[in-house]
Design a protein around this motif. Structure first.
Motif, PDB file in Angstrom:
ATOM      1  N   GLY A 103       0.849  -1.156   0.359  1.00 57.73           N
ATOM      2  CA  GLY A 103       0.523   0.142   0.159  1.00 57.73           C
ATOM      3  C   GLY A 103       0.696   1.140   0.437  1.00 57.73           C
ATOM      4  O   GLY A 103       0.124   2.280  -0.449  1.00 57.73           O
ATOM      5  N   HIS A 104       1.816   1.374   0.273  1.00 53.98           N
ATOM      6  CA  HIS A 104       2.522   2.803   0.726  1.00 53.98           C
ATOM      7  C   HIS A 104       3.475   2.532  -0.621  1.00 53.98           C
ATOM      8  O   HIS A 104       3.738   3.438  -0.728  1.00 53.98           O
ATOM      9  N   VAL A 105       3.655   1.881  -1.185  1.00 52.52           N
ATOM     10  CA  VAL A 105       4.789   1.598  -2.821  1.00 52.52           C
ATOM     11  C   VAL A 105       3.308   2.179  -3.589  1.00 52.52           C
ATOM     12  O   VAL A 105       3.972   3.013  -4.076  1.00 52.52           O
ATOM     13  N   VAL A 106       2.221   1.855  -3.517  1.00 53.50           N
ATOM     14  CA  VAL A 106       1.542   1.715  -5.138  1.00 53.50           C
ATOM     15  C   VAL A 106       1.562   3.362  -4.001  1.00 53.50           C
ATOM     16  O   VAL A 106       1.619   3.929  -5.850  1.00 53.50           O
ATOM     17  N   ALA A 107       0.569   4.477  -3.192  1.00 52.13           N
ATOM     18  CA  ALA A 107       1.186   4.988  -2.828  1.00 52.13           C
ATOM     19  C   ALA A 107       1.961   6.105  -3.337  1.00 52.13           C
ATOM     20  O   ALA A 107       1.553   7.326  -4.463  1.00 52.13           O
ATOM     21  N   VAL A 108       3.546   6.220  -2.878  1.00 57.17           N
ATOM     22  CA  VAL A 108       4.546   6.831  -3.514  1.00 57.17           C
ATOM     23  C   VAL A 108       4.653   6.642  -4.875  1.00 57.17           C
ATOM     24  O   VAL A 108       4.810   7.718  -5.749  1.00 57.17           O
ATOM     25  N   HIS A 109       4.047   5.903  -6.137  1.00 55.59           N
ATOM     26  CA  HIS A 109       4.319   6.042  -7.550  1.00 55.59           C
ATOM     27  C   HIS A 109       3.018   6.758  -7.837  1.00 55.59           C
ATOM     28  O   HIS A 109       2.994   6.837  -8.790  1.00 55.59           O
ATOM     29  N   ALA A 110       1.561   6.017  -6.613  1.00 62.83           N
ATOM     30  CA  ALA A 110       0.552   7.429  -7.588  1.00 62.83           C
ATOM     31  C   ALA A 110       0.843   8.185  -7.369  1.00 62.83           C
ATOM     32  O   ALA A 110       0.422   9.704  -8.269  1.00 62.83           O
ATOM     33  N   LYS A 111       1.893   8.961  -6.374  1.00 62.30           N
ATOM     34  CA  LYS A 111       2.182  10.184  -6.646  1.00 62.30           C
ATOM     35  C   LYS A 111       2.747  10.961  -7.308  1.00 62.30           C
ATOM     36  O   LYS A 111       2.799  11.747  -7.604  1.00 62.30           O
ATOM     37  N   ALA A 112       3.933   9.570  -7.365  1.00 63.29           N
ATOM     38  CA  ALA A 112       5.091  10.724  -8.434  1.00 63.29           C
ATOM     39  C   ALA A 112       4.475  10.279 -10.366  1.00 63.29           C
ATOM     40  O   ALA A 112       4.491  11.683 -10.696  1.00 63.29           O
ATOM     41  N   VAL A 113       3.296   9.705 -10.207  1.00 64.96           N
ATOM     42  CA  VAL A 113       2.955   9.358 -11.830  1.00 64.96           C
ATOM     43  C   VAL A 113       1.254  11.164 -11.803  1.00 64.96           C
ATOM     44  O   VAL A 113       1.761  11.983 -12.331  1.00 64.96           O
ATOM     45  N   CYS A 114       0.583  11.212 -10.617  1.00 60.52           N
ATOM     46  CA  CYS A 114       0.543  12.250 -10.703  1.00 60.52           C
ATOM     47  C   CYS A 114       0.943  13.743 -10.327  1.00 60.52           C
ATOM     48  O   CYS A 114       0.926  14.596 -11.356  1.00 60.52           O
ATOM     49  N   GLU A 115       1.988  13.756  -9.869  1.00 60.26           N
ATOM     50  CA  GLU A 115       2.767  14.995 -10.323  1.00 60.26           C
ATOM     51  C   GLU A 115       3.996  14.984 -11.564  1.00 60.26           C
ATOM     52  O   GLU A 115       3.651  16.104 -11.525  1.00 60.26           O
ATOM     53  N   LEU A 116       4.035  14.407 -12.128  1.00 66.05           N
ATOM     54  CA  LEU A 116       4.505  13.662 -13.482  1.00 66.05           C
ATOM     55  C   LEU A 116       3.044  14.925 -14.612  1.00 66.05           C
ATOM     56  O   LEU A 116       3.539  15.257 -15.013  1.00 66.05           O
ATOM     57  N   SER A 117       2.046  14.479 -14.241  1.00 66.75           N
ATOM     58  CA  SER A 117       1.143  15.120 -14.708  1.00 66.75           C
ATOM     59  C   SER A 117       1.147  16.135 -14.034  1.00 66.75           C
ATOM     60  O   SER A 117       0.581  16.762 -15.928  1.00 66.75           O
ATOM     61  N   ARG A 118       1.175  16.952 -13.750  1.00 68.32           N
ATOM     62  CA  ARG A 118       0.502  18.193 -13.135  1.00 68.32           C
ATOM     63  C   ARG A 118       1.728  19.227 -13.659  1.00 68.32           C
ATOM     64  O   ARG A 118       2.015  20.408 -14.190  1.00 68.32           O
ATOM     65  N   ASN A 119       2.944  18.416 -13.593  1.00 70.71           N
ATOM     66  CA  ASN A 119       4.206  19.033 -14.334  1.00 70.71           C
ATOM     67  C   ASN A 119       3.911  19.732 -15.709  1.00 70.71           C
ATOM     68  O   ASN A 119       4.785  20.279 -15.763  1.00 70.71           O
ATOM     69  N   SER A 120       3.226  18.166 -15.990  1.00 70.80           N
ATOM     70  CA  SER A 120       3.462  18.338 -17.868  1.00 70.80           C
ATOM     71  C   SER A 120       2.285  19.881 -18.198  1.00 70.80           C
ATOM     72  O   SER A 120       1.950  20.038 -19.309  1.00 70.80           O
ATOM     73  N   VAL A 121       1.647  20.090 -17.072  1.00 65.34           N
ATOM     74  CA  VAL A 121       0.331  20.809 -17.762  1.00 65.34           C
ATOM     75  C   VAL A 121       1.371  22.535 -17.638  1.00 65.34           C
ATOM     76  O   VAL A 121       0.724  22.523 -18.502  1.00 65.34           O
ATOM     77  N   ALA A 122       3.109  22.273 -17.124  1.00 66.06           N
ATOM     78  CA  ALA A 122       3.299  24.009 -17.474  1.00 66.06           C
ATOM     79  C   ALA A 122       3.913  23.776 -19.225  1.00 66.06           C
ATOM     80  O   ALA A 122       3.631  24.915 -20.240  1.00 66.06           O
ATOM     81  N   GLN A 123       3.644  22.552 -19.519  1.00 64.04           N
ATOM     82  CA  GLN A 123       4.825  22.618 -21.669  1.00 64.04           C
ATOM     83  C   GLN A 123       2.850  22.888 -21.873  1.00 64.04           C
ATOM     84  O   GLN A 123       2.967  23.265 -23.488  1.00 64.04           O
ATOM     85  N   ILE A 124       1.715  22.740 -21.714  1.00 66.31           N
ATOM     86  CA  ILE A 124       0.912  22.889 -22.370  1.00 66.31           C
ATOM     87  C   ILE A 124       0.398  24.405 -21.804  1.00 66.31           C
ATOM     88  O   ILE A 124       0.003  25.271 -22.976  1.00 66.31           O
ATOM     89  N   ARG A 125       0.691  25.335 -20.909  1.00 61.82           N
ATOM     90  CA  ARG A 125       0.792  26.656 -20.926  1.00 61.82           C
ATOM     91  C   ARG A 125       1.225  27.108 -21.878  1.00 61.82           C
ATOM     92  O   ARG A 125       1.391  27.870 -22.715  1.00 61.82           O
ATOM     93  N   GLU A 126       2.611  26.645 -22.333  1.00 61.13           N
ATOM     94  CA  GLU A 126       4.025  27.410 -23.241  1.00 61.13           C
ATOM     95  C   GLU A 126       3.205  27.001 -24.523  1.00 61.13           C
ATOM     96  O   GLU A 126       3.942  27.840 -25.567  1.00 61.13           O
ATOM     97  N   ILE A 127       2.873  25.963 -25.092  1.00 59.54           N
ATOM     98  CA  ILE A 127       1.662  26.131 -26.674  1.00 59.54           C
ATOM     99  C   ILE A 127       1.131  26.746 -26.121  1.00 59.54           C
ATOM    100  O   ILE A 127       0.786  27.211 -27.069  1.00 59.54           O
ATOM    101  N   ARG A 128      -0.148  26.725 -25.429  1.00 58.86           N
ATOM    102  CA  ARG A 128      -0.897  28.094 -25.361  1.00 58.86           C
ATOM    103  C   ARG A 128       0.091  29.742 -25.479  1.00 58.86           C
ATOM    104  O   ARG A 128      -1.091  29.784 -26.415  1.00 58.86           O
ATOM    105  N   TYR A 129       0.720  29.720 -25.486  1.00 58.55           N
ATOM    106  CA  TYR A 129       1.661  31.393 -24.983  1.00 58.55           C
ATOM    107  C   TYR A 129       1.830  30.888 -26.688  1.00 58.55           C
ATOM    108  O   TYR A 129       2.015  32.770 -26.976  1.00 58.55           O
TER     109      TYR A 129
END
Length: 353
Positions: A103-129
């Protein structure tokens, strides 16, 4: 549905995926995909990622093109996707004990994937700019009529992408990243923490409820931030579409004004000579062998010359300029034909029988 038993001690999470990577650095081609990631951790701590891609896009200089659904798994796009995903996850993954519970391992990996997706929002914003900048340049450049269509198309595609990612993030928040598959009690306890008004038997979750509850909460908050930030992007993109519509309407009005001006100039260049010839007759004006006939021809020549000069001076930029120049040349051609015809008649008068 995955059947979970105590013997397997399987931990499962489904998290949203938004990933941006450079597909072809030499040609400036980027890749974007959205979908979800299924994370499975067995009792031995072995982690298995399953990527489910819903949409894939190629981006070149701000232009978005949807990728075919039948892209081969060994294609450069899919290979770049997997490589980028593995590399980004490795950068975000914190150290954790290999003896940690599933349970702890899967929570760590889930948080990392969600953070990866959130960081990609910045690239979407650059495309919009980039699209905003191109739309601003296109609106100020009268020669960029053809660029307007693909800018609007890319804005629409980017808005679709944002909307689907927001839907996936909201679903992950609502379902608690499907943590009820392997831990129904923790799932309801976390729901009670999020909404104390829920009528459930479990008390609200705390750090003592599960060791991984804080990491799980961080992953959920990352999903909320994805939805919030992309909602703002979607609102901005809708405003960009409205601006593009206003620019298009303004261009149509300008084009209509230019057309009216061109018609007026042509009317001046052709209508005045026709009116003079209709009033006096060609026989009274031609041939131009007397001063009186030359003075009578003067309004015809001046009107044609003025119309041609105005068409050249006020010709707009862009492809429509060629139409104005062609009209001016046509008017000058009419004037030249009249003068040459009159001179020919003077040089070789037609005998009257």
């Amino acid at each position: 549905m995955v059947e979970v038993t105590d013997r397997h001690r399987l931990a499962v999470r489904l998290v949203p995926l938004l990933l941006h990577w450079v597909e072809d650095p030499a040609n400036g081609v980027d890749g974007i995909c959205m979908g979800r990631v299924r994370i499975l951790v067995d009792g031995n701590g072995r982690v298995d990622y399953q990527l489910v891609v819903v949409d894939e896009w190629r981006v070149r200089d701000g232009v978005l093109d949807a990728v075919r659904d039948d892209v081969d798994a060994e294609s450069p796009l899919r290979s770049g996707l997997v490589d980028a995903f593995v590399r980004r996850i490795a950068e975000l993954m914190p150290d954790h004990s290999i003896d940690a519970a599933a349970g702890h391992v899967v929570a760590v990996h889930a948080k990392a994937v969600c953070e990866l997706s959130r960081n990609s929002v910045a690239q979407i914003r650059e495309i919009r700019y980039l699209l905003e900048e191109k739309l601003a340049d296109e609106s100020a450049d009268e020669t960029a009529d053809e660029a307007h269509t693909w800018i609007v198309s890319s804005v629409l595609k980017l808005n679709i992408l944002c909307g689907r990612v927001v839907d996936g993030a909201r679903e992950a928040v609502r379902e608690g990243m499907w943590s009820f598959i392997d831990d129904d009690q923790a799932y309801h306890a976390y729901r009670k923490l999020r909404d104390p008004s829920l009528i459930v038997s479990q008390p609200a979750a705390t750090i003592e409820t599960r060791t991984w509850m804080r990491m799980h909460d961080a992953a959920i908050r990352q999903c909320e931030q994805i939805a919030e930030q992309l909602n703002e992007e979607s609102t901005t993109l809708v405003g960009l579409l409205e601006a593009a519509s206003s620019i298009s309407s303004s261009r149509e009005a300008d084009a209509q004004t230019r057309l009216n001006t061109l018609v007026a100039l042509l009317s001046l260049g052709i209508g005045v000579p026709a009116l003079v010839l209709a009033l006096y007759g060609a026989q009274l004006i031609l041939p131009l062998d007397t001063m009186r006939q030359r003075l009578a021809f003067l309004p015809i020549g001046l009107s044609l010359l003025v119309a041609a000069i105005l068409a050249i001076v006020f010709a707009p930029k862009g492809q429509t300029r060629r139409i104005w120049i062609a009209a001016a040349v046509a008017v000058l051609g009419v004037l030249l034909c009249l003068v040459v015809g009159a001179l020919v008649v003077i040089a070789d008068p037609i005998p009257i029988s």
